[in-house]
Design a protein around this motif. Structure first.
Motif, PDB file in Angstrom:
ATOM      1  N   GLU A 117       2.524   1.233 -10.913  1.00 51.88           N
ATOM      2  CA  GLU A 117       2.094   1.279  -9.509  1.00 51.88           C
ATOM      3  C   GLU A 117       3.285   1.047  -8.579  1.00 51.88           C
ATOM      4  O   GLU A 117       3.446   1.732  -7.565  1.00 51.88           O
ATOM      5  N   LEU A 120       5.451   4.168  -8.551  1.00 53.46           N
ATOM      6  CA  LEU A 120       4.809   5.255  -7.803  1.00 53.46           C
ATOM      7  C   LEU A 120       4.822   4.979  -6.307  1.00 53.46           C
ATOM      8  O   LEU A 120       5.070   5.891  -5.500  1.00 53.46           O
ATOM      9  N   ASN A 121       4.569   3.744  -5.918  1.00 57.43           N
ATOM     10  CA  ASN A 121       4.624   3.392  -4.498  1.00 57.43           C
ATOM     11  C   ASN A 121       6.027   3.566  -3.935  1.00 57.43           C
ATOM     12  O   ASN A 121       6.192   4.067  -2.822  1.00 57.43           O
ATOM     13  N   LYS A 123       8.330   5.598  -5.053  1.00 54.99           N
ATOM     14  CA  LYS A 123       8.588   7.040  -4.997  1.00 54.99           C
ATOM     15  C   LYS A 123       7.858   7.679  -3.807  1.00 54.99           C
ATOM     16  O   LYS A 123       8.405   8.546  -3.128  1.00 54.99           O
ATOM     17  N   ASN A 124       6.649   7.224  -3.540  1.00 55.38           N
ATOM     18  CA  ASN A 124       5.835   7.761  -2.458  1.00 55.38           C
ATOM     19  C   ASN A 124       6.398   7.416  -1.080  1.00 55.38           C
ATOM     20  O   ASN A 124       6.231   8.173  -0.141  1.00 55.38           O
ATOM     21  N   ASN A 125       7.088   6.286  -0.978  1.00 54.75           N
ATOM     22  CA  ASN A 125       7.624   5.836   0.305  1.00 54.75           C
ATOM     23  C   ASN A 125       8.989   6.401   0.637  1.00 54.75           C
ATOM     24  O   ASN A 125       9.569   6.078   1.658  1.00 54.75           O
TER      25      ASN A 125
END
Length: 126
Positions: A117, A120-121, A123-125
């Motif tokens: 998590e 992924l967070n 990478k998403n930001n």
């Protein structure tokens, strides 16, 4: 170290792992390190070293009394190349399919889930 296409076999990878841990090493030291884990003859290990030199994965210092070998490719780059190759071959290039398969089929600890998590967070930001 240069970034290179790391097309090395599983057997060659064993030799590379020894040199990524400690380098430079003579062929005798490589034979000793690999031989302690594998039941390979010195001739087999010497053949692997020669192939890695020809592929440009290993460099050799010929100015010492006994040739010393050292990696020319970075371990991280080789891991990424192997990962991409695996995902392409097994999952037709779909990271989503690979991750979904592992999440469904493998036991994942709470700590591993939290780490995924976090990654992924992050990478998403970006």
């Amino acid at each position: 170290m240069k970034k290179a296409d790391c097309k090395i076999s599983d057997a060659e990878c064993i030799v590379m792992k020894v040199l990524w841990e400690e380098a430079p090493l003579t062929s005798a030291k490589i034979v000793e390190a690999v031989g302690s884990n594998k039941n390979w003859s010195p001739k087999t290990i010497h053949s692997l070293i020669s192939r890695l030199v020809k592929k440009g994965a290993l460099g050799v210092n010929k100015e010492t009394p006994h040739y010393e070998y050292y990696p020319l490719v970075d371990k991280r780059d080789c891991i990424l190349d192997e990962t991409r190759s695996f995902i392409q071959k097994v999952y037709d290039g779909s990271i989503h399919l690979m991750l979904a398969n592992f999440i469904k089929e493998e036991k994942i600890s709470e700590k591993e889930i939290e780490e995924l998590e976090r990654l992924l967070n992050k990478k998403n930001n970006k």
